[in-house]
Design a protein around this motif. Sequence first.
Motif: not given
Length: 252
Positions: A33-35, A198-199, A203-205, A210-216
């Motif tokens: 959730f927060f990396n 969580l799954g 999967y997105l991670r 790259e998309y998830m890094e922007c979110v974090y």
Amino acid sequence: MKRILKRVKFSRKDYIKVVFKGWAILLIISYLFFNNIFLSICFSPYIIYYIKKSWNIYEQKQKEQFKIQFFEGMEIVASYIKTGMSTRKSFIQALEDIKLLYGINSKIYKEMDYINTSIELDISIEEAINNLARKMCIKEISEFAGLFEVSIRRDGNVVKVIENMCAYIKDELEMNRQVRIAINGVLSEISIMKMMPLGILAYLRVCSSEYMECVYKDAKGLIIMTIVLIVYIVVLYVIDKMKQKVLVWESV
């Protein structure tokens, strides 16, 4: 924590297992959730909740197991009374059978031995069973203790009381088993659905890192993830409460 260890009698291995599972959950949630796994420290109060939850499940399981063993012991007592043996001697003889069935370290053996010890100290059998019922806080044993006391004092049919109560417990256990079988599929689906968020995040991670890094990195993204986590926790809490009302016990 000491209260939990003393009352539930978690073994050291079980206690470590529960704590480890609790921390593992926090690490996974913090990362997905927060990396940031170090945020798990902020969520550490969850460990207390998780231990208490495991304690309640374990305690309920032990009570159910003890209830079954107690009434099996009472059936043994009834079988000896049928042979013409006195109620007092039947309890003494039944202890030997319980020793063979469950061992001297079992809870039922210790409690039955305590009943026999109480009898030797001139405490009536019905009072000893009443003491056990109050100690264990098991409704069915309390009901049995009341019926047994009335039967003894009024010179009633003790064997009939024991057999009727044992039959009632067997019917109740069978009904609970049928309920668990009937809802097992639904509960399995619910358990899978609990893990889906969580799954999806995992999967997105992997597939959209790259998309998830922007979110974090974005404050708005972190706020959204926090809201999602809160909603997820509330849903899990509601599901757990529903399962506790339906199921008799679960494994830790």
